[in-house]
Design an enzyme around this catalytic site. Structure first.
Site, PDB file in Angstrom:
ATOM      1  N   PRO A   1     -10.962 -29.281   2.952  1.00 13.73           N
ATOM      2  CA  PRO A   1     -10.750 -28.221   1.855  1.00 13.73           C
ATOM      3  C   PRO A   1     -12.149 -27.900   1.080  1.00 13.73           C
ATOM      4  CG  PRO A   1      -8.916 -29.814   1.846  1.00 13.73           C
ATOM      5  CD  PRO A   1      -9.873 -30.314   2.737  1.00 13.73           C
ATOM      6  N   GLU A   2     -12.363 -26.752   0.872  1.00 16.84           N
ATOM      7  CA  GLU A   2     -13.561 -26.518   0.091  1.00 16.84           C
ATOM      8  C   GLU A   2     -13.135 -26.274  -1.320  1.00 16.84           C
ATOM      9  OE1 GLU A   2     -16.332 -24.163   1.914  1.00 16.84           O
ATOM     10  OE2 GLU A   2     -15.629 -24.485   3.930  1.00 16.84           O
TER      11      GLU A   2
ATOM     12  N   LYS B   1     -15.144 -30.531  -4.917  1.00 20.84           N
ATOM     13  CA  LYS B   1     -14.049 -30.953  -3.864  1.00 20.84           C
ATOM     14  C   LYS B   1     -13.347 -32.076  -4.293  1.00 20.84           C
ATOM     15  CE  LYS B   1     -16.807 -29.274   0.300  1.00 20.84           C
ATOM     16  NZ  LYS B   1     -17.218 -29.678   1.617  1.00 20.84           N
TER      17      LYS B   1
ATOM     18  N   ARG C   1     -22.450 -31.345  11.533  1.00 16.54           N
ATOM     19  CA  ARG C   1     -21.483 -30.085  11.243  1.00 16.54           C
ATOM     20  C   ARG C   1     -21.810 -28.944  11.906  1.00 16.54           C
ATOM     21  NH1 ARG C   1     -18.134 -30.740   6.741  1.00 16.54           N
ATOM     22  NH2 ARG C   1     -16.902 -29.104   8.053  1.00 16.54           N
TER      23      ARG C   1
END
Length: 332
Positions: free
Chosen positions: A2-3, A52, A322
């Site tokens: 989740p951002e 976050k 990433r």
């Protein structure tokens, strides 16, 4: 993962449904049993998000810090107080129309979620909602209360009418006020916390002295809070900035542009619940974007497809463990 927009929305939901009320706490999984025992019966005083991470304050100078990480999520059930900035009629948190776009009717996206209508005035509705990057729909009105525990629930917070189950977080810990402040002090600026102008100056100072690639800096939560893989790729494309450019080599005006774009995109994400990063869409294009995640972004998850601007094949590489998506021509 989740951002930042998702975590702010979760904090707002806690503020509406838990703050000011005594809370029953338990750890069905057992991994947070001691912490739950400390929280049991205490009133929740405040809910806040920084990037976050979320912080819930309880009476007795006790804070609960939660970082959802890659797999964490909150499941809400029961009577959820919602309004146009928090949820839509089908229980999705925060579905509202795009600012300046007059659209009516119901659009379900590819997850079956109502993405365009809001519910109007605040009201209570009995729902079951998954709060992470994805959400689910309405629960049965006659469902058992409190809802049965399903799966590995690290922490259950319960009032007389609302239940919140935490699953799979990276961090779930109690903190003293000083510990909470120390945690926040280590985080980069968040446009929704404190003065955005001060946040901009701090962001510019940090980025402009770093030799690290800007694509890595945007994901570093000590540099700026809340940006994840989606927003990182999209912001760099929107700035037409090569992701490998060292921070100190990025012109100051471009660094400021990145911050101001993050201010704007974060606000849209909190309002709509979706990472909409494309601008100047027609009503038809906006409806398509709300119905399909593939139409919401410039480059994210478009590896091998033509750039929407120049037609060059979107590149995909691994940077900082990433996936990074970018256009080799537009972002030279």
């Amino acid at each position: 993962m989740p951002e930042g927009h998702s975590v702010h929305r979760i904090a707002r939901q806690f503020a509406r449904n838990f703050v000011g009320l005594p809370v029953h706490a338990s750890s069905p999984q057992g991994r947070f049993a001691e912490g739950a025992a400390v929280l049991e019966g205490r009133e929740m005083l405040q809910a806040m998000a920084v990037g976050k991470q979320m912080f819930l304050e309880f009476e007795g100078d006790t804070w609960l810090r939660v970082h959802l990480g890659l797999y964490g999520a909150w499941d809400f059930a029961g009577e959820i107080l919602v309004d146009p900035t928090i949820a839509s009629a089908n229980g999705r948190m925060g579905q509202t129309n795009q600012r300046g776009t007059d659209l009516d009717g119901v659009i379900l996206d590819d997850a079956g979620e109502n993405s365009l209508t809001s519910i109007g005035a605040p009201r209570k509705t009995r729902v079951h909602v998954r709060m992470s990057e994805q959400t689910k729909g309405l629960a049965d009105e006659d469902a058992e209360w409190p809802p049965p525990v399903v799966g590995q629930v690290r922490l259950r917070l319960l009032t007389d009418a609302t239940c919140a189950d935490l699953r799979g977080p990276t961090a779930c810990a109690l903190q003293t006020p000083d510990e909470m402040l120390a945690t926040v002090a280590k985080l980069g600026p968040d446009p929704l916390v404190g003065d955005p102008a001060e946040g901009e100056e701090r962001f510019v100072r940090i980025v402009r002295r770093k030799p690290t690639a800007i694509a890595l800096l945007l994901m570093d939560q000590s540099v700026v809070s809340g940006i994840g893989n989606v927003y990182r790729a999209e912001m760099l494309f929107r700035a037409r900035l090569n992701p490998h450019t060292p921070g100190r080599d990025v012109p100051e005006e471009v660094v400021r542009q990145l911050w101001r774009d993050w201010v704007r995109l974060l606000a849209i994400g909190v309002e709509t619940g979706q990472m909409m990063t494309m601008d100047d869409l027609s009503p038809e294009q906006y409806r398509a974007a709300m119905a399909s995640r593939d139409d919401r972004h410039w480059v994210y998850r478009r590896a091998g497809l033509p750039c929407r601007v120049c037609g060059t094949e979107i590149a995909l590489e691994e940077l900082g463990a990433r996936k990074l998506y970018w256009c080799p021509f537009c972002q030279r």
